[in-house]
Design a protein around this motif. Structure first.
Motif, mmCIF file in Angstrom:
data_model
loop_
_atom_site.group_PDB
_atom_site.id
_atom_site.type_symbol
_atom_site.label_atom_id
_atom_site.label_comp_id
_atom_site.label_asym_id
_atom_site.label_seq_id
_atom_site.Cartn_x
_atom_site.Cartn_y
_atom_site.Cartn_z
ATOM 1 N N GLY A 22 0.817 -1.207 0.000
ATOM 2 C CA GLY A 22 0.000 0.000 0.000
ATOM 3 C C GLY A 22 0.852 1.259 0.000
ATOM 4 N N ILE A 23 1.922 1.224 0.771
ATOM 5 C CA ILE A 23 2.834 2.366 0.835
ATOM 6 C C ILE A 23 3.500 2.585 -0.528
ATOM 7 N N ALA A 24 3.873 1.478 -1.182
ATOM 8 C CA ALA A 24 4.488 1.591 -2.513
ATOM 9 C C ALA A 24 3.512 2.232 -3.495
ATOM 10 N N TYR A 25 2.264 1.779 -3.478
ATOM 11 C CA TYR A 25 1.254 2.390 -4.349
ATOM 12 C C TYR A 25 1.078 3.871 -4.002
ATOM 13 N N ALA A 50 -3.722 1.895 -3.669
ATOM 14 C CA ALA A 50 -3.256 2.014 -2.284
ATOM 15 C C ALA A 50 -4.419 1.820 -1.319
ATOM 16 N N PHE A 51 -5.544 2.463 -1.604
ATOM 17 C CA PHE A 51 -6.697 2.332 -0.723
ATOM 18 C C PHE A 51 -7.145 0.879 -0.622
ATOM 19 N N PHE A 81 5.580 5.207 9.696
ATOM 20 C CA PHE A 81 6.614 5.976 9.017
ATOM 21 C C PHE A 81 7.990 5.328 9.087
ATOM 22 N N LEU A 82 8.181 4.384 10.004
ATOM 23 C CA LEU A 82 9.471 3.718 10.117
ATOM 24 C C LEU A 82 9.579 2.478 9.233
ATOM 25 N N ILE A 83 8.468 2.075 8.642
ATOM 26 C CA ILE A 83 8.489 0.863 7.801
ATOM 27 C C ILE A 83 9.203 1.156 6.508
#
Length: 82
Positions: A6-9, A18-19, A80-82
């Motif tokens: 999802g973060i990549a999208y 992403a959604f 945010f740390l992923i």
């Protein structure tokens, strides 16, 4: 794993994809994904805007975080740390 997809999208500005991925990850128990799902609904990114549902989901995130001895700040830091 879904959260990372999802973060990549999200980084590629593919908001609808992403959604969908955040929604799936939230259904699997990811609080970070549930937070993202709520944020997308609140902003209307990749999905029809639904402020009421977004607020309800944010409340759910807070309640689940409290049960698990997490804070919303901890959830966001995890995201945010992923």
């Amino acid at each position: 794993m879904k959260l990372l997809l999802g973060i990549a999208y999200q980084e590629e500005e593919q908001e609808e994809e992403a959604f969908k991925v955040f929604e799936e990850a939230a259904a699997q128990g990811s609080l970070s994904a549930l937070y993202q799902k709520a944020a997308y609904l609140y902003d209307g990114r990749g999905v029809e805007k639904n402020t009421k549902l977004a607020i309800d989901l944010m409340q759910e995130v807070i309640e689940l975080a409290q049960k698990g001895s997490l804070t919303l700040a901890g959830i966001l830091a995890n995201y945010f740390l992923i």
